[in-house]
Motif scaffolding. Structure first.
Motif, PDB file in Angstrom:
ATOM      1  N   LYS B 117     -75.007  42.939-110.682  1.00 26.00           N
ATOM      2  CA  LYS B 117     -74.705  43.985-111.819  1.00 26.00           C
ATOM      3  C   LYS B 117     -76.008  43.807-112.757  1.00 26.00           C
ATOM      4  O   LYS B 117     -76.669  43.145-112.501  1.00 26.00           O
ATOM      5  CB  LYS B 117     -73.577  43.376-112.722  1.00 26.00           C
ATOM      6  CG  LYS B 117     -72.525  43.549-111.828  1.00 26.00           C
ATOM      7  CD  LYS B 117     -71.129  43.097-112.905  1.00 26.00           C
ATOM      8  CE  LYS B 117     -71.177  41.561-113.084  1.00 26.00           C
ATOM      9  NZ  LYS B 117     -70.061  41.037-113.938  1.00 26.00           N
ATOM     10  N   TRP B 118     -76.150  45.122-113.256  1.00 25.42           N
ATOM     11  CA  TRP B 118     -77.285  45.500-114.101  1.00 25.42           C
ATOM     12  C   TRP B 118     -76.880  45.917-115.540  1.00 25.42           C
ATOM     13  O   TRP B 118     -75.773  46.565-115.571  1.00 25.42           O
ATOM     14  CB  TRP B 118     -78.249  46.191-113.163  1.00 25.42           C
ATOM     15  CG  TRP B 118     -77.928  47.418-113.163  1.00 25.42           C
ATOM     16  CD1 TRP B 118     -78.015  48.848-113.878  1.00 25.42           C
ATOM     17  CD2 TRP B 118     -76.937  48.065-112.075  1.00 25.42           C
ATOM     18  NE1 TRP B 118     -77.420  49.797-113.276  1.00 25.42           N
ATOM     19  CE2 TRP B 118     -76.770  49.420-112.193  1.00 25.42           C
ATOM     20  CE3 TRP B 118     -76.253  47.508-110.928  1.00 25.42           C
ATOM     21  CZ2 TRP B 118     -76.228  50.411-111.408  1.00 25.42           C
ATOM     22  CZ3 TRP B 118     -75.745  48.432-110.115  1.00 25.42           C
ATOM     23  CH2 TRP B 118     -75.490  49.570-110.210  1.00 25.42           C
ATOM     24  N   MET B 151     -80.802  43.467-117.475  1.00 26.60           N
ATOM     25  CA  MET B 151     -80.005  42.493-117.368  1.00 26.60           C
ATOM     26  C   MET B 151     -79.634  42.707-115.845  1.00 26.60           C
ATOM     27  O   MET B 151     -79.489  43.549-115.444  1.00 26.60           O
ATOM     28  CB  MET B 151     -78.814  42.455-118.170  1.00 26.60           C
ATOM     29  CG  MET B 151     -77.684  41.310-117.881  1.00 26.60           C
ATOM     30  SD  MET B 151     -76.726  41.565-116.402  1.00 26.60           S
ATOM     31  CE  MET B 151     -75.675  42.803-116.891  1.00 26.60           C
ATOM     32  N   GLU B 154     -74.397  38.135-112.299  1.00 23.95           N
ATOM     33  CA  GLU B 154     -73.453  37.583-111.301  1.00 23.95           C
ATOM     34  C   GLU B 154     -72.198  38.416-111.266  1.00 23.95           C
ATOM     35  O   GLU B 154     -71.999  38.780-112.165  1.00 23.95           O
ATOM     36  CB  GLU B 154     -73.266  36.177-111.550  1.00 23.95           C
ATOM     37  CG  GLU B 154     -74.540  35.009-111.470  1.00 23.95           C
ATOM     38  CD  GLU B 154     -75.006  34.973-110.157  1.00 23.95           C
ATOM     39  OE1 GLU B 154     -74.472  35.309-109.039  1.00 23.95           O
ATOM     40  OE2 GLU B 154     -76.047  34.657-109.937  1.00 23.95           O
ATOM     41  N   TRP B 169     -80.261  33.303-118.885  1.00 22.93           N
ATOM     42  CA  TRP B 169     -79.523  33.640-119.874  1.00 22.93           C
ATOM     43  C   TRP B 169     -79.867  35.178-120.727  1.00 22.93           C
ATOM     44  O   TRP B 169     -80.959  35.268-120.785  1.00 22.93           O
ATOM     45  CB  TRP B 169     -79.632  32.560-120.923  1.00 22.93           C
ATOM     46  CG  TRP B 169     -78.997  32.774-122.120  1.00 22.93           C
ATOM     47  CD1 TRP B 169     -77.585  32.241-122.459  1.00 22.93           C
ATOM     48  CD2 TRP B 169     -79.038  33.658-123.595  1.00 22.93           C
ATOM     49  NE1 TRP B 169     -77.297  32.408-123.739  1.00 22.93           N
ATOM     50  CE2 TRP B 169     -78.199  33.513-124.462  1.00 22.93           C
ATOM     51  CE3 TRP B 169     -79.961  34.416-123.913  1.00 22.93           C
ATOM     52  CZ2 TRP B 169     -77.933  34.010-125.647  1.00 22.93           C
ATOM     53  CZ3 TRP B 169     -80.012  34.966-125.148  1.00 22.93           C
ATOM     54  CH2 TRP B 169     -79.005  34.826-126.057  1.00 22.93           C
ATOM     55  N   GLU B 171     -79.067  38.024-123.446  1.00 23.60           N
ATOM     56  CA  GLU B 171     -78.431  38.147-124.977  1.00 23.60           C
ATOM     57  C   GLU B 171     -76.987  38.820-124.739  1.00 23.60           C
ATOM     58  O   GLU B 171     -76.216  38.645-125.740  1.00 23.60           O
ATOM     59  CB  GLU B 171     -79.364  39.279-125.373  1.00 23.60           C
ATOM     60  CG  GLU B 171     -79.284  39.332-127.064  1.00 23.60           C
ATOM     61  CD  GLU B 171     -80.368  40.026-127.522  1.00 23.60           C
ATOM     62  OE1 GLU B 171     -81.040  40.803-126.816  1.00 23.60           O
ATOM     63  OE2 GLU B 171     -80.091  40.237-128.867  1.00 23.60           O
ATOM     64  N   GLY B 172     -76.864  39.828-123.732  1.00 21.98           N
ATOM     65  CA  GLY B 172     -75.498  40.505-123.747  1.00 21.98           C
ATOM     66  C   GLY B 172     -74.337  39.685-123.205  1.00 21.98           C
ATOM     67  O   GLY B 172     -73.401  40.193-122.974  1.00 21.98           O
ATOM     68  N   GLY B 173     -74.692  38.416-122.854  1.00 22.49           N
ATOM     69  CA  GLY B 173     -73.639  37.548-122.163  1.00 22.49           C
ATOM     70  C   GLY B 173     -73.529  37.312-120.836  1.00 22.49           C
ATOM     71  O   GLY B 173     -72.633  36.442-120.365  1.00 22.49           O
ATOM     72  N   ASN B 174     -74.524  37.683-120.001  1.00 24.01           N
ATOM     73  CA  ASN B 174     -74.503  37.255-118.670  1.00 24.01           C
ATOM     74  C   ASN B 174     -75.488  36.427-118.364  1.00 24.01           C
ATOM     75  O   ASN B 174     -76.364  35.844-119.073  1.00 24.01           O
ATOM     76  CB  ASN B 174     -74.998  38.639-117.646  1.00 24.01           C
ATOM     77  CG  ASN B 174     -73.825  39.828-118.111  1.00 24.01           C
ATOM     78  OD1 ASN B 174     -74.046  40.383-119.274  1.00 24.01           O
ATOM     79  ND2 ASN B 174     -73.157  39.810-117.033  1.00 24.01           N
ATOM     80  N   VAL B 175     -75.305  35.742-116.871  1.00 26.09           N
ATOM     81  CA  VAL B 175     -76.295  34.768-116.431  1.00 26.09           C
ATOM     82  C   VAL B 175     -76.682  35.210-115.050  1.00 26.09           C
ATOM     83  O   VAL B 175     -75.902  36.122-114.737  1.00 26.09           O
ATOM     84  CB  VAL B 175     -75.485  33.300-116.395  1.00 26.09           C
ATOM     85  CG1 VAL B 175     -75.255  32.695-117.573  1.00 26.09           C
ATOM     86  CG2 VAL B 175     -74.224  33.468-115.363  1.00 26.09           C
TER      87      VAL B 175
END
Lengths: 242, 242, 242, 242
Positions: B117-118, B151, B154, B169, B171-175
């Protein structure tokens, strides 16, 4: 230049005529001679020395430690085992040879029983490279023969190795994962199977090449410093919850 | 000295003013300049050149290949992909950057879809070292920040990496598993996430350090020659069966 | 109940009298009979059937696919290979037997050449369990013997398996990683070495037990749904950068 | 039916009013209630009981052991740690929760320091599935949120996990490998990060699902019996050497 310390319990060679004939100066000195051309700075240490030859200062000055032990695992002081363990955590490489599978330090690092099967029958061992791209296999033929060795057989009670480099074929019908890498803390660990004390294994050119390769592989290679063990302030804003 | 070839599809920079502003000479030349001090022998190659700049002789003279592509994956000739694949099998290192996750060569080597995802939101990325003992992390702080990046999130559809070096990590909540090593044939492969074409990521000192480290890590390190593809005479006697 | 489809190219048995004697109804039917008690819902499929017996609806109704091929790898339609690959990505298990190491589907999933060495000498094979905790080894003795088999020898050109379950010892002096697991996409893959067409290997109780175990292991076990392939809105606030 | 024993040191809940409010009957009983529908046969055990509630007979009757400890790691008797370790070697599953990363049993099994960073700031944690095909992720969304948790941050000093199932994103800027599997001896081990004693984490439906899944995954699944620890007669003829 990599600083190598070769540790040997040095008991068989002093107690058993049969072993002394093969290694009159001890396995540690045979290895030191065999590795003399490998551009390493080598010292040896034995169980009988003060602190088993593994003082804080010796270990601090060691990049890679080779370990051979068998009869006297229990005589190794727990404090020294802790000290070696701490150095592995910090990045010192560790090469565990043959009967070292049952050493305190190897068992502590593995977390398992490290047991296996064996047979002293002077049988032929063929050591096959199953990971030819690995630097520990550098310069080796696809397999090499040790005309007489003790057999070690599966099941070998270790965690799955990070990389499997060698598998041994034994004349008597057994197989063994003979070259296994592990990473623990910052340290690299290599277990290499051959080296029964009654056979001239540590004079074999291929065996010496494997050990030299593994020392180079296990040497600290420049790493990031792990940061742990503290309560960390926030790096990003944390919103107040209800 | 390691021979590095930096391949870039070089389309964004020629078609999009926004990208040209960031990389006026193309991502390949920005990387070549950024790696100039890394004691590498560097050449570049692009999609537009004959054979995409990856002739048999260029690849034969390449230890490590860096790959950046995005818009034009489909325009890469299948024969060149086969040629690169063959060289990886023989031991050439391959560093796949950012949107290269969807390149033909990476998908062929992975055997999976390689999707993810991006989000293009110019958000902050923190790249954490999760394997500080790995040579690719050498000299890095425990984490570093890219103030604005695309971004990638996963799930990333790759085989489990042989080693996981970085986790990002966002900022918008993804790893994201941002630094992944793989071994295929004799070749070492490193996937490194950052490098969206509209951000000046490839001027960042830490990003350049990672790429330089990965080139050194992926370079052929001396290996055994695999022996395969033939019917082999017996090495040991085989008893006649009834 | 697990839905198993056994695929066989079914050429040797129709063309070679020697093979037909061993497997008069084909390897697929021998396996189907041998696995009849394993609480599986079994169908077979062969190269000669329309769409090689692997229509969209058959594959959609398949939890695990067993694959045996040798002479006719090239006759397998690329579109069917893509279809099988897509199903593995979605979670279908795949058991690749013996000479299937060179099948299009296995090579596509591995990303490597998958080559090896071989010898047709009717020699003894001892298959050792090196991972006794693995469910694929359930109920097996520590090793079992195939009195006559074709030899497959290292180096076997695959990515390092996720788990190594079996290692073979061959009378003629070779070893082989005989039982290897891989995960690709949502699918589990098991490669199992034995099964030369001129030997009655697929009637052996231990071989059948391994295959039955592997089918149960490879069946989809309930999983999370991967989410990929889209641009994702931010989950957390992203601060405006200057 | 899987026999689960939930072990809790049960000190915080008795000493700290703040924790007692969240878990009035102790974390062990909260977990036992939360897992009541998971078709498990559940018992609990605590530090304060004789032999910490982990007698030989209890452990012999346990398929999977859950472990929560924090303040009182040092009060766990070494003999009980050895006993638990022996059972893991024999195949008992072990689920280590949160601050159990520093328990004697986990450190013994890992062979490393198991240290990490932390922050008690009541921040948001997002737990991402990075291995959606893994049975421990079964039935989960692609990520789930714990509104307030203690942060655990990298670097986490463990061996590379055999499988990485979850990675946590923390509001304050950190990441963590939150769900890690290991195999040691015949036993399966799962480390799962969440569960600070002042937050109601073990009432969360997704957290309970992960734990229930992990118990099913870690239960002994039928295995081969490892054979080790003896001198083995030859299986094949060994030729006399000169």
């Amino acid at each position: 230049m990599i600083k190598l310390t070769i540790w040997n319990e040095f008991v068989h060679e002093q107690e058993h005529e049969e072993v002394r004939k093969v290694y009159p100066d001890g396995i540690h000195n045979a290895l030191a001679k065999g590795l003399a051309d490998a551009e390493l700075q080598i010292r040896t240490a034995t169980l009988q020395e003060e602190e088993h030859g593994l003082s804080e200062s010796v270990l601090a000055d060691t990049d890679v430690l080779v370990w051979w032990g068998h009869m006297a695992h229990d005589r190794v002081d727990d404090a020294i085992v802790e000290r070696v363990h701490k150095r592995v955590m910090e990045g010192m490489g560790l090469i565990v040879l043959h009967s070292g599978h049952f050493s305190k330090i190897f068992k502590k690092l593995m977390g398992t029983g490290c047991d296996l099967k064996w047979r002293e029958a002077g049988e032929r061992e063929r050591i096959w490279v199953v990971n030819p791209a690995h630097p520990i296999a550098s310069g080796l033929p696809e397999q090499f023969v040790l005309e007489q060795e003790e057999m070690y057989g599966e099941h070998f009670d270790i965690p799955a190795p990070d990389e499997l480099v060698f598998v041994s074929w034994f004349e008597g019908g057994n197989v063994f994962r003979s070259g296994c890498t592990f990473h623990r803390g910052q340290g690299k660990i290599f277990y290499f199977r051959p080296g029964h004390e009654t056979h001239p294994t540590y004079y074999d050119a291929n065996v010496l090449k494997v050990i030299a390769n593994s020392v180079r592989w296990a040497a600290p290679s420049g790493a990031a410093t792990p940061v742990r063990g503290h309560s960390e302030p926030s790096l990003e804003p944390i919103r107040a919850k209800n």
